[in-house]
Design an enzyme around this catalytic site. Sequence first.
Site, mmCIF file in Angstrom:
data_model
loop_
_atom_site.group_PDB
_atom_site.id
_atom_site.type_symbol
_atom_site.label_atom_id
_atom_site.label_comp_id
_atom_site.label_asym_id
_atom_site.label_seq_id
_atom_site.Cartn_x
_atom_site.Cartn_y
_atom_site.Cartn_z
ATOM 1 N N LYS A 119 -87.300 18.022 -41.016
ATOM 2 C CA LYS A 119 -87.981 19.316 -40.890
ATOM 3 C C LYS A 119 -89.243 19.363 -41.749
ATOM 4 O O LYS A 119 -90.221 20.026 -41.392
ATOM 5 C CB LYS A 119 -87.027 20.447 -41.242
ATOM 6 C CG LYS A 119 -85.864 20.596 -40.244
ATOM 7 C CD LYS A 119 -86.357 20.907 -38.839
ATOM 8 C CE LYS A 119 -85.209 21.202 -37.887
ATOM 9 N NZ LYS A 119 -85.688 21.529 -36.519
ATOM 10 N N ASN B 129 -88.240 22.989 -29.827
ATOM 11 C CA ASN B 129 -87.217 23.651 -30.644
ATOM 12 C C ASN B 129 -85.913 22.860 -30.751
ATOM 13 O O ASN B 129 -85.126 23.088 -31.675
ATOM 14 C CB ASN B 129 -86.951 25.037 -30.018
ATOM 15 C CG ASN B 129 -85.693 25.681 -30.509
ATOM 16 O OD1 ASN B 129 -85.665 26.214 -31.618
ATOM 17 N ND2 ASN B 129 -84.627 25.629 -29.714
ATOM 18 N N TYR C 68 -81.771 15.790 -42.295
ATOM 19 C CA TYR C 68 -82.216 17.025 -41.640
ATOM 20 C C TYR C 68 -83.420 17.604 -42.385
ATOM 21 O O TYR C 68 -84.445 17.933 -41.776
ATOM 22 C CB TYR C 68 -81.074 18.039 -41.626
ATOM 23 C CG TYR C 68 -81.424 19.341 -40.949
ATOM 24 C CD1 TYR C 68 -81.450 19.439 -39.558
ATOM 25 C CD2 TYR C 68 -81.729 20.476 -41.692
ATOM 26 C CE1 TYR C 68 -81.773 20.628 -38.929
ATOM 27 C CE2 TYR C 68 -82.057 21.678 -41.079
ATOM 28 C CZ TYR C 68 -82.080 21.748 -39.692
ATOM 29 O OH TYR C 68 -82.411 22.935 -39.073
ATOM 30 N N ASP D 184 -82.770 14.785 -21.990
ATOM 31 C CA ASP D 184 -82.997 14.485 -23.413
ATOM 32 C C ASP D 184 -84.472 14.708 -23.731
ATOM 33 O O ASP D 184 -85.342 14.005 -23.205
ATOM 34 C CB ASP D 184 -82.580 13.030 -23.691
ATOM 35 C CG ASP D 184 -82.586 12.694 -25.173
ATOM 36 O OD1 ASP D 184 -83.337 13.354 -25.935
ATOM 37 O OD2 ASP D 184 -81.859 11.772 -25.574
ATOM 38 N N THR E 66 -76.073 30.815 -34.888
ATOM 39 C CA THR E 66 -76.242 30.142 -33.590
ATOM 40 C C THR E 66 -75.077 29.154 -33.444
ATOM 41 O O THR E 66 -74.319 28.939 -34.404
ATOM 42 C CB THR E 66 -77.554 29.330 -33.552
ATOM 43 O OG1 THR E 66 -77.436 28.227 -34.456
ATOM 44 C CG2 THR E 66 -78.778 30.163 -33.915
ATOM 45 N N ASP F 161 -82.834 21.469 -21.940
ATOM 46 C CA ASP F 161 -81.851 21.145 -22.977
ATOM 47 C C ASP F 161 -81.050 19.925 -22.516
ATOM 48 O O ASP F 161 -80.938 19.648 -21.323
ATOM 49 C CB ASP F 161 -80.901 22.331 -23.219
ATOM 50 C CG ASP F 161 -80.199 22.275 -24.578
ATOM 51 O OD1 ASP F 161 -80.487 23.137 -25.432
ATOM 52 O OD2 ASP F 161 -79.363 21.355 -24.787
HETATM 53 N N1 LIG Z 1 -79.445 28.111 -36.948
HETATM 54 C C1 LIG Z 1 -80.106 27.994 -38.091
HETATM 55 O O1 LIG Z 1 -79.693 28.506 -39.148
HETATM 56 C C2 LIG Z 1 -81.393 27.214 -38.132
HETATM 57 C C3 LIG Z 1 -82.163 27.281 -39.297
HETATM 58 C C4 LIG Z 1 -83.349 26.581 -39.359
HETATM 59 C C5 LIG Z 1 -83.774 25.834 -38.278
HETATM 60 N N2 LIG Z 1 -83.011 25.756 -37.164
HETATM 61 C C6 LIG Z 1 -83.503 24.940 -36.049
HETATM 62 O O2 LIG Z 1 -83.595 25.743 -34.889
HETATM 63 C C7 LIG Z 1 -83.536 24.902 -33.745
HETATM 64 C C8 LIG Z 1 -82.537 25.486 -32.777
HETATM 65 O O3 LIG Z 1 -81.249 25.413 -33.369
HETATM 66 P P1 LIG Z 1 -80.113 26.490 -33.137
HETATM 67 O O4 LIG Z 1 -79.774 27.049 -34.458
HETATM 68 O O5 LIG Z 1 -80.479 27.399 -32.023
HETATM 69 O O6 LIG Z 1 -78.909 25.527 -32.773
HETATM 70 P P2 LIG Z 1 -78.244 25.161 -31.368
HETATM 71 O O7 LIG Z 1 -77.379 23.998 -31.659
HETATM 72 O O8 LIG Z 1 -77.674 26.360 -30.760
HETATM 73 O O9 LIG Z 1 -79.493 24.721 -30.474
HETATM 74 C C9 LIG Z 1 -80.044 23.434 -30.488
HETATM 75 C C10 LIG Z 1 -80.149 22.984 -29.039
HETATM 76 O O10 LIG Z 1 -80.825 21.730 -28.994
HETATM 77 C C11 LIG Z 1 -80.208 20.966 -27.995
HETATM 78 N N3 LIG Z 1 -80.483 19.542 -28.207
HETATM 79 C C12 LIG Z 1 -80.045 18.745 -29.194
HETATM 80 N N4 LIG Z 1 -80.502 17.506 -29.018
HETATM 81 C C13 LIG Z 1 -81.261 17.520 -27.884
HETATM 82 C C14 LIG Z 1 -82.005 16.551 -27.188
HETATM 83 N N5 LIG Z 1 -82.079 15.285 -27.603
HETATM 84 N N6 LIG Z 1 -82.649 16.923 -26.052
HETATM 85 C C15 LIG Z 1 -82.564 18.188 -25.605
HETATM 86 N N7 LIG Z 1 -81.899 19.157 -26.233
HETATM 87 C C16 LIG Z 1 -81.246 18.828 -27.362
HETATM 88 C C17 LIG Z 1 -78.725 21.279 -28.124
HETATM 89 O O11 LIG Z 1 -78.012 20.935 -26.941
HETATM 90 C C18 LIG Z 1 -78.746 22.762 -28.413
HETATM 91 O O12 LIG Z 1 -78.611 23.535 -27.257
HETATM 92 C C19 LIG Z 1 -83.183 23.510 -34.248
HETATM 93 O O13 LIG Z 1 -84.355 22.724 -34.329
HETATM 94 C C20 LIG Z 1 -82.647 23.773 -35.642
HETATM 95 O O14 LIG Z 1 -82.792 22.669 -36.495
HETATM 96 C C21 LIG Z 1 -81.829 26.435 -37.052
#
Ligand SMILES: NC(=O)c1ccc[n+]([C@@H]2O[C@H](COP(=O)([O-])OP(=O)(O)OC[C@H]3O[C@@H](n4cnc5c(N)ncnc54)[C@H](O)[C@@H]3O)[C@@H](O)[C@H]2O)c1
Length: 260
Positions: free
Chosen positions: A155, A87, A151, A60, A186, A36
């Site tokens: 996706k 992810n 976004y 990154d 989250t 992360d």
């Molecule tokens: N939470 C929701 O409702 C939801 C719904 C659909 C899809 N998603 C997707 O699920 C995935 C996880 O999201 P989440 O909800 O757990 O949110 P989150 O913000 O808790 O997790 C995302 C993680 O990605 C990391 N990140 C961001 N940019 C980065 C980079 N350049 N390099 C490395 N790490 C990086 C962040 O530090 C964070 O820890 C994402 O792709 C998000 O788009 C989430």
Amino acid sequence: MSLAGRVALVTGAAGGIGRASARALAARGAAVLAVDLRDPTATADLIHADGGRAEALALDCATEAGTGAMVARALDIFGRLDVLHANAGISGPLNPDLTVSAADFAEILRVNLIGPWLAIRAALPQLKPGAAIVCTASVAGLRAGAGGIPYSASKAGVINLVQSTAAALAGTGIRVNAVAPGLIETPMTAPLYADARARGREGRIGQLNPLRRGGEAGEVAEVVAFLASDAASYINGQVVVVDGGLSASLPFAPRPAGGS
Ligand SMILES: NC(=O)c1ccc[n+]([C@@H]2O[C@H](COP(=O)([O-])OP(=O)(O)OC[C@H]3O[C@@H](n4cnc5c(N)ncnc54)[C@H](O)[C@@H]3O)[C@@H](O)[C@H]2O)c1
């Protein structure tokens, strides 16, 4: 659904879905490299506490250097790579913003779409038949209304990325799929939940889907672990939606009780 003897790399593993996925993969026996931008040591610590094997790496995941380094680290520590869960993601503004700058749009595409592609490209030389790639897409990539324009477009790109990559990997025995979560609690959605709670409207969260609740990260992670395992050996190039049924129906305005 055993992953004993396998090595998994999870990006975005300090966050909600990534942390849950890292734990679910480890619970099935995989050694996990949690990666992360933010330090994911707490995720590795949780896996150790569960009795599993894990290491943490902060970098990154949306650069060539970062994705190359994370794959090299997985090989250094664990000697192989079998599962990639791409992810990591950022949301950008949640509401449609027709004035979003080109730079902001490009950054969301970089992290959400080019990042998974770079991760796949870096991992591929190490993956053998039976390996599995899972990307986190979103219901926002299926249709409008679940996120900002960049976004949602990013996706939608992830959904085609898994289809095109699965086709390009024909004959290799490597599977590529996506999960498409709906609303999951989250850190990414924390402001939305906090706002609803502050207004006393927590009970309205998720009311548009037939299960009438928001989802939990573990409910997505179970699907990731399934797709990563041999139990999903004939599932390839697919998007598995985990949204309580939200995307299965069109919105409608119910008639008031007793109305005609
Ligand atoms: N939470 C929701 O409702 C939801 C719904 C659909 C899809 N998603 C997707 O699920 C995935 C996880 O999201 P989440 O909800 O757990 O949110 P989150 O913000 O808790 O997790 C995302 C993680 O990605 C990391 N990140 C961001 N940019 C980065 C980079 N350049 N390099 C490395 N790490 C990086 C962040 O530090 C964070 O820890 C994402 O792709 C998000 O788009 C989430």
